[in-house]
Design a protein around this motif. Structure first.
Motif, PDB file in Angstrom:
ATOM      1  N   ASP A 189      37.069  33.542  39.970  1.00 42.90           N
ATOM      2  CA  ASP A 189      37.703  34.765  39.471  1.00 42.90           C
ATOM      3  C   ASP A 189      39.131  34.426  39.052  1.00 42.90           C
ATOM      4  O   ASP A 189      40.003  34.230  39.892  1.00 42.90           O
ATOM      5  N   GLU A 190      39.358  34.325  37.753  1.00 40.76           N
ATOM      6  CA  GLU A 190      40.664  33.984  37.163  1.00 40.76           C
ATOM      7  C   GLU A 190      41.256  32.710  37.786  1.00 40.76           C
ATOM      8  O   GLU A 190      42.378  32.716  38.318  1.00 40.76           O
ATOM      9  N   LYS A 203      33.402  43.557  37.997  1.00 37.46           N
ATOM     10  CA  LYS A 203      33.114  42.114  38.027  1.00 37.46           C
ATOM     11  C   LYS A 203      33.408  41.523  39.416  1.00 37.46           C
ATOM     12  O   LYS A 203      32.576  40.828  39.995  1.00 37.46           O
ATOM     13  N   SER A 204      34.605  41.791  39.937  1.00 37.10           N
ATOM     14  CA  SER A 204      34.982  41.237  41.240  1.00 37.10           C
ATOM     15  C   SER A 204      34.113  41.818  42.354  1.00 37.10           C
ATOM     16  O   SER A 204      33.803  41.133  43.332  1.00 37.10           O
ATOM     17  N   ASP A 253      43.192  41.908  30.114  1.00 40.37           N
ATOM     18  CA  ASP A 253      41.821  41.430  29.899  1.00 40.37           C
ATOM     19  C   ASP A 253      41.686  40.892  28.476  1.00 40.37           C
ATOM     20  O   ASP A 253      42.625  40.942  27.677  1.00 40.37           O
ATOM     21  N   PHE A 280      31.714  35.600  32.582  1.00 41.53           N
ATOM     22  CA  PHE A 280      31.491  36.991  33.006  1.00 41.53           C
ATOM     23  C   PHE A 280      32.624  37.851  32.456  1.00 41.53           C
ATOM     24  O   PHE A 280      33.785  37.667  32.821  1.00 41.53           O
ATOM     25  N   VAL A 281      32.307  38.771  31.547  1.00 42.40           N
ATOM     26  CA  VAL A 281      33.328  39.565  30.868  1.00 42.40           C
ATOM     27  C   VAL A 281      33.133  41.049  31.157  1.00 42.40           C
ATOM     28  O   VAL A 281      32.098  41.480  31.655  1.00 42.40           O
ATOM     29  N   ILE A 317      35.002  34.278  35.735  1.00 38.58           N
ATOM     30  CA  ILE A 317      35.780  35.390  35.191  1.00 38.58           C
ATOM     31  C   ILE A 317      37.129  34.832  34.755  1.00 38.58           C
ATOM     32  O   ILE A 317      37.837  34.214  35.551  1.00 38.58           O
ATOM     33  N   THR A 318      37.478  35.002  33.503  1.00 43.35           N
ATOM     34  CA  THR A 318      38.794  34.576  33.023  1.00 43.35           C
ATOM     35  C   THR A 318      39.162  35.372  31.787  1.00 43.35           C
ATOM     36  O   THR A 318      38.301  35.782  31.023  1.00 43.35           O
TER      37      THR A 318
END
Length: 608
Positions: A144-145, A40-41, A433, A32-33, A172-173
Motif C-alpha cells: 500500500d503506497e 482498497k486498504s 490519487d 489496485f486502483v 496500491i500506488t
C-alpha cells in the motif's frame, strides 16, 4: 492461488463494496486502483485477517504466506544490519549479503549498517520495514503506497526488484508509471464493484470508459422506449378501442424495469491563476550556493535560466538539498552566495510542506482560501473549494479536523487562488490519487507561466520537465534537457556503478562474424512472431468493425419492437467482445514475447 467470492463490506449505512469476486493466479502482479476512500486498504486488511467482511468467502491455500508493508515502527535490535537480518529464516538465516543488497538499493550506505535503527528519520525507518518484508519472501506481497518515502533512485531499484519477484503482488500506488512497469493486471474498485483486466492501467481505464459509454447508450434507448410507451398508455387508456392495446403496453412497461443513472465520482479539477507578464526570462541564477554547514555546502556555483512557459524539475536522492534549493529560490531561506534575478513582474505561488504547516487550524477551508485574496467573491471561493473536492458543507470544515491529504488539497486551493506566473511545487502529489495527479499534470501543462518542481515521480518528469537540476556526484548541476535525455546521456551514478560491463573482443573479424550470426538467428526467430502479430492485428481490426456494425444495428433495433432481434444482436455482440478480449490478450502476449526476444539479442549484440 487466492479465490475471493462475493465479498461485501459496509460501515454503517456506507457500502464500500458489494459481492466482489476475483482470482489471484500464480505469478499475477496486480495494480489496485480506485478513488481515495473506495475501500482498497480495507480489502487489504480483510485479506490479512485484520478485519472481517460482512459476507463472502476467501480461500487461501495451505502454507501460502501473505506479507504487507507496516507503517508502525517496532525495532528490537541495536544495528540496522541485525534488525533486518532478524527477518531471515531457514536456509537464508545467515544470508547477510541479501540483506545488504536490499539496504544499499533503498539508499542506505555501508556506514549506516552499524547504526541504531531508531536514529533514522521516519521515512528511512519505513524503508527498514520494507527490507524486512522483502527478506521474508512471502507468497503474496500486499503493498500500500510503498513509494511514499522513497527517492527516485530507490523507486527504480524497487521497481526492478518487484518485476523480478517470483510470487504474487497486489500493489496500491498513485504512481501510474511505477505500477504499469511492475504489474501484469489492473484491478479497480468503482461504484462499489470490482473489475480486473489483463494489462496496464491505461487498458483498465479505457475499458471503464467503454463500459460507461455502452451503459449510457443502452439507458438512453431504454428511456426513450419507456417514454414512448408511457405516452401511448396515457393517450390511449381512456379510448375503448385502444384499451386492450394500452393495457398490453402497460404490462410491457412493468417488465422493462429501469436503469439507474451512473454515479458521478468526485474529481479534483482546476487550473492555476496565471498573472500576465511580459517577461521572457522569469528567473536567472548565477553561482548560487547554500549550506547549513559552510564546510559542506548542499550546492554551490549553481547557474541557470528559466524561460517563461518552461518547467524546471529538481531531482535526486532524499536529504541532498532539493527542497532547500527550492526554498532558497522562493525566498523561504536566505541566499548565502550568488545572485537570483527575477523579472519585476514575477509573482510566486509556493506549495511546500512548510506552507501546509502554516495553515490556520482554527480557520475553515473557505476562510483559508479567502485569506489569499479578500476581494475574491463567495462564488469564486466556492468554485475553488469544489475543484479541490470540498463541495457544499464540506467547505465549512475546520482545518484542524482534516487529514494530511485534505490539507494538501486546501494548500493547492490557496495556490489556485493566487495570481502568479511562477509556481514552486514541492512533492505536490503526496496524498493525491491517480485521477488527481492526472488533473495536476494537465493544469501544469496548461499554465502559461513557469514552474519549478521537486518530484520523485518519473511519470511527472517525463510529462512536464523541460530542464533539470540534478543532485548527484555530491553536487547539484543544471541539465538543459528532459528526463529521458538525462538517463541516456548521464544516468544515475548508483545504477552505473552496478551496471554489467560490456564484453570487448580484440578480434574484429570474429566479432563481425558473431554479430552476423546473431542478427540472422534473431531474424529467423522474430519473423514468425511478427507474422502472428500482423495476423492477430488484422483479426482485431475486422472484429472491431463487425462489433461497430452490430452495435449500430442494436441501437437502430432498440427503437422497434423486435425483442428477438435485440436478443440475438446482444448475444452476438457479447460473444464477439469476448473473442476480441482474447485476441487483445494474444496480441499483447505476442508483442511481449517479440520485444523480450528482440531485447535479449540487443543486449548480446551490444556486448560484442
Amino acid at each position: 492461488m487466492i479465490q475471493v467470492t462475493n465479498l461485501s463490506k459496509h460501515f454503517g449505512v456506507q457500502t464500500l463494496f458489494e459481492n466482489i469476486s476475483f482470482t489471484l493466479a500464480h505469478g499475477n502482479k496486480i495494480g489496485f486502483v480506485g478513488r481515495n476512500g473506495s475501500g482498497k486498504s480495507t480489502l487489504f486488511k480483510i485479506l490479512l485477517g485484520e478485519e472481517e467482511a460482512d459476507s463472502g468467502e476467501i480461500l487461501i491455500p495451505k502454507n501460502y504466506t501473505i506479507g504487507t508493508l507496516r507503517q508502525h515502527i517496532l525495532f528490537t535490535h541495536k544495528t540496522v544490519r541485525e534488525e533486518c537480518a532478524s527477518a531471515l529464516h531457514g536456509d537464508e538465516a545467515f544470508d547477510l549479503y541479501k540483506i545488504e543488497k536490499m539496504l544499499f538499493g533503498l539508499g542506505f550506505s555501508q556506514e549506516d549498517l552499524d547504526k541504531d535503527p531508531m536514529n533514522f528519520s521516519g521515512g528511512y525507518q519505513i524503508r527498514l520495514n520494507l527490507v524486512k518484508l522483502l527478506a521474508t519472501n512471502p507468497s503474496l506481497l500486499l503493498l500500500d503506497e510503498p513509494t511514499n518515502y522513497l527517492d527516485i533512485i530507490s523507486m527504480r531499484w524497487l521497481q526492478t526488484f518487484l518485476k523480478e519477484f517470483k510470487g504474487e503482488i497486489i500493489l496500491i500506488t498513485h504512481d501510474r508509471d511505477f505500477m504499469d512497469a511492475v504489474t501484469t493486471h489492473t484491478m479497480g474498485l468503482r461504484r462499489k464493484s470490482l473489475m480486473i483486466v489483463e494489462g496496464n492501467s491505461s487498458k483498465y481505464y479505457a475499458k471503464l470508459e467503454e463500459d460507461d459509454e455502452r451503459y449510457l447508450k443502452t439507458k438512453a434507448n431504454l428511456d426513450k422506449k419507456r417514454a414512448e410507451l408511457e405516452d401511448f398508455v396515457t393517450r390511449q387508456k381512456a379510448r375503448a378501442s385502444k384499451a386492450v392495446m394500452a393495457q398490453s403496453k402497460a404490462k410491457q412497461l412493468e417488465k422493462m424495469g429501469e436503469m439507474d443513472d451512473l454515479e458521478v465520482e468526485s474529481s479534483l479539477h482546476f487550473s492555476f491563476n496565471y498573472k500576465k507578464t511580459p517577461a521572457k526570462i522569469m528567473l536567472e541564477a548565477k553561482d548560487v550556493s547554500f549550506g547549513y554547514d559552510p564546510a559542506h555546502p548542499l550546492f554551490q556555483s549553481l547557474s541557470f535560466k528559466l524561460e517563461k512557459g518552461k518547467c524546471l524539475a529538481i531531482i535526486g536522492k532524499n536529504g541532498k538539498g532539493k527542497s532547500t534549493l527550492l526554498n532558497v529560490i522562493a525566498g523561504e531561506l536566505p541566499l548565502q552566495q550568488g545572485t537570483l534575478s527575477f523579472h519585476p513582474e514575477t509573482t510566486f505561488a509556493h506549495f511546500g510542506q512548510t506552507n501546509i504547516q502554516r495553515l490556520n487550524l482554527k480557520n475553515s477551508i473557505i476562510d483559508e482560501i479567502y485569506e489569499v485574496d479578500p476581494l475574491l467573491g463567495i462564488t469564486r471561493v466556492r468554485a475553488i473549494c469544489g475543484g479541490m473536492m470540498f463541495s457544499g458543507k464540506m467547505a465549512e470544515k475546520e482545518i484542524s479536523i482534516l487529514s494530511g491529504g485534505e490539507r494538501s488539497r486546501v494548500m493547492l486551493g490557496k495556490i489556485i487562488a493566487t495570481p502568479a506566473n511562477l509556481l514552486f511545487l514541492d512533492e505536490p502529489t503526496n496524498h493525491l490519487d491517480m485521477y488527481s495527479i492526472d488533473s495536476l499534470c494537465e493544469a501544469i501543462k496548461n499554465f502559461k507561466g513557469s514552474t519549478i518542481l521537486v518530484t520523485h515521480s518519473e511519470m511527472m518528469l517525463r510529462e512536464l520537465a523541460d530542464a533539470l537540476i540534478i543532485f548527484h556526484h555530491d553536487k547539484a548541476e543544471f541539465f538543459d534537457g528532459n528526463y529521458d535525455a538525462f538517463l541516456e546521456k548521464i544516468g544515475w551514478e548508483e545504477e552505473i556503478d552496478v551496471a554489467p560491463k560490456k564484453v570487448v573482443s580484440n578480434d574484429y573479424n570474429e566479432n563481425k562474424k558473431l554479430r552476423a550470426k546473431l542478427i540472422q538467428e534473431r531474424s529467423s526467430k522474430l519473423s514468425p512472431l511478427k507474422k502472428q502479430i500482423d495476423q492477430c492485428e488484422a483479426k482485431i481490426m475486422k472484429l472491431e468493425e463487425d462489433i461497430k456494425v452490430k452495435n449500430d444495428a442494436l441501437i437502430a433495433c432498440s427503437s422497434g419492437n423486435d425483442i428477438g432481434e435485440l436478443g440475438r444482436l446482444s448475444k452476438e455482440i457479447k460473444s464477439a467482445e469476448e473473442t476480441l478480449e482474447k485476441l487483445y490478450e494474444q496480441f499483447e502476449t505476442l508483442h511481449v514475447n517479440h520485444d523480450t526476444l528482440f531485447d535479449t539479442y540487443e543486449i548480446q549484440l551490444k556486448n560484442i
